[in-house]
Design an enzyme around this catalytic site. Structure first.
Site, PDB file in Angstrom:
ATOM      1  N   ARG A 151      -2.694   1.340  -6.347  1.00 40.15           N
ATOM      2  CA  ARG A 151      -1.363   1.449  -6.404  1.00 40.15           C
ATOM      3  C   ARG A 151      -0.857   0.408  -5.308  1.00 40.15           C
ATOM      4  NH1 ARG A 151       1.472   5.876  -8.075  1.00 40.15           N
ATOM      5  NH2 ARG A 151      -0.383   7.329  -8.131  1.00 40.15           N
ATOM      6  N   SER A 201      -0.308   4.326 -20.304  1.00 40.71           N
ATOM      7  CA  SER A 201       0.447   5.321 -20.905  1.00 40.71           C
ATOM      8  C   SER A 201       1.372   4.795 -21.934  1.00 40.71           C
ATOM      9  CB  SER A 201       1.406   5.682 -19.679  1.00 40.71           C
ATOM     10  OG  SER A 201       2.528   6.656 -19.895  1.00 40.71           O
TER      11      SER A 201
END
Length: 434
Positions: free
Chosen positions: A284, A359
RNA sequence: GGAGAGGUGGCCGAGUCGGCCGAAGGCAGCCGCCUGCUAAGCGGUUACCCGGGCCAAAACCUGGGUCCAGGGUUCGAAUCCCUGCCUCUCCGCCA
């Protein structure tokens, strides 16, 4: 953005459908205010239009009179007043319209009836699994340890030259990153029918608004400072932004749909409010690379396009022989704009978990309406809003994580997935540098 | 950076001294006719958005708005003025 007609026709159904997606009470309230203001606006609108009709009639008469060489001073005086009145009413209407639009934009998309119920990602439903996680004769290490042991992942120097959540990758690892991106782009353009685009990585505030990033996510964006404040540019958090804004305001012909676009770009995210979460390594980061997939389609084909898009993302992992599972996001985890969506989660032995690497979402006409992207139906007829979809195909940074963890060996080396052969110039293994 | 030109419907493009311009003409699309097929030809038709009426909906009728965007002048603006954005041409400069 939802169609206001939906609210006018059956606001209760909308409220019910949105109940699980956000703050039910706030949604209910917003809907109420929208309807109230909409009714009022239409009243004023009618009044205004009547006045305008009168003005138009009168002006025409005046024109005719003038051409006859006559004059019409009383009429002109009266119309001057009407015109002033109209000007005021127009300003009111504009204000009301803007407020209504603003409120409408705060309402999330309606989940498709097939979307599973649930509140958070814990309620997502696994729909399939591929590959078998490898058995390690040793304890597999997390990617940051593997990378640092190789001497190819340098978080410390990155933090020094920028700040935390940045990375420096050395030599072959850097090349791996480039190879992955190249591999993904080739796959999507050669086998999956996408067109590759090279797009701006900084976009205007207007574009951020139109793609739903602003005003809600101002906190998570990096913005530039410019002499002219009105023209502040924002760094894109994903290539979805420029790609889906590409046809904003345009009228496409149905024959050219679906449009399938892919773009490789860096992505910049503030990651505010994620302190302590995934702090190690590159999982991240503020800056990471991603190959993005965006489709513009007719609403009727949107769900088929969603399924094939997920498949496209899966194919990347399959070619790299990385085990994954696909979950369907539940209503609570669907996101603001999506009507249906899947996450592809790759197996990370270092974490012992499946973690999101792609996603994919269908926004349906909600996205087309917000971005003002329409198409003219093939058989003629009124223009309709396009459906928009987007997905990652894949996040390159996280793919590196997956490769480092899944392909690590006891001796600290990391094998290179076979599919990357053509892109790695003969390097088939990362070995510690000295 | 300097000088000039321009932004009109799905596309190209005309709009004279502000009113009869939502806008000529062309292309493309659609409907029909004609023609062994194709091509060509002939006739008709087609901007978008928002209200209202009718209504299940569409069609239809009716009103308003829209000629890059935002202001202004005017009884009335595609047409005049201002600002912004964008495009093009020429000169200069840099890569």
């Amino acid at each position: 953005m939802l169609d206001i007609n939906l609210l006018r026709e059956d606001s209760q159904a909308v409220a019910r459908a949105l109940a699980d997606k956000g703050d039910a009470k706030a949604v209910q309230e917003t809907i109420g205010i929208v309807l109230m203001m909409d009714g009022k606006r239409r009243q004023v609108l009618q009044h205004t239009e009547n006045l305008k009709a009168e003005r138009n009639r009168s002006s025409e008469e005046i024109g005719k009179a003038k051409r006859r060489g006559e004059d019409a001073p009383e009429q002109m005086t009266r119309m001057r007043e009407v015109s002033d009145h109209v000007k005021q009413l127009d300003a009111d209407l504009k204000e009301m319209g803007a407020q209504i639009l603003h409120l409408l934009q705060e309402l999330p998309n309606l989940p498709h009836p097939s979307v599973p119920a649930g509140k958070s990602d814990a309620d997502n439903v696994e729909v399939r699994r591929w590959g078998t996680p490898r058995e390690f004769p040793f304890a597999p290490r997390p990617h940051e340890e593997v990378g640092e042991a190789l001497g190819m992942l340098d978080m410390e120097r990155a933090a020094r030259i920028a700040k935390s959540r940045f990375a420096v990758m050395w030599g072959p690892l850097s090349r791996l990153s480039r190879a992955l991106a190249q591999f993904m782009l080739d796959l999507h353009t050669r086998e999956h029918g996408y067109t590759e685009l090279w797009v701006p990585q900084m976009v205007s505030a207007e574009t951020m608004l139109r793609t739903g990033q602003l005003p809600k996510f101002e906190d998570s964006l990096f913005k530039t400072v410019e002499a002219d404040e009105g023209r502040t540019l924002y760094l894109i958090p994903t290539a979805e932004v420029p790609l889906s804004a590409l046809h904003a305001g345009e009228m496409l012909t149905e024959a050219t749909l679906p449009r399938r676009y892919t773009a490789f770009t860096p992505c910049y995210r503030r990651e505010a409010g994620t302190y302590g979460k995934d702090m190690k390594g590159i999982f991240r980061n503020h800056q990471f690379d991603k190959v993005e997939l965006v489709k513009i389609a007719t609403p009727a084909t949107a769900f088929d396009e969603l399924e094939s898009m997920v498949q496209n993302a899966q194919t990347v992992l399959e070619r790299l022989a990385l085990p994954y599972r696909v979950v369907e996001r539940c209503i609570g985890d669907l996101g603001f704009s999506a009507e249906k969506g899947y996450d592809v989660e790759v197996w990370l032995p270092g974490q012992g978990k499946y973690r999101e690497i792609s996603s994919c979402s269908s926004y349906g006409a909600f996205g087309g309406r917000r971005g003002d992207i329409r198409y003219r139906p093939a058989g003629g007829g009124r223009p309709e809003f396009c459906a928009t979809l987007n997905g990652s195909g894949l996040a390159v940074g996280r793919t590196i994580v997956a490769v480092l963890e899944n392909y690590q060996e006891a001796d600290g080396t990391v094998r290179i997935p076979e599919a990357l052969g053509p892109y790695m110039a003969g390097i088939d293994r990362l070995t510690p540098r000295r």
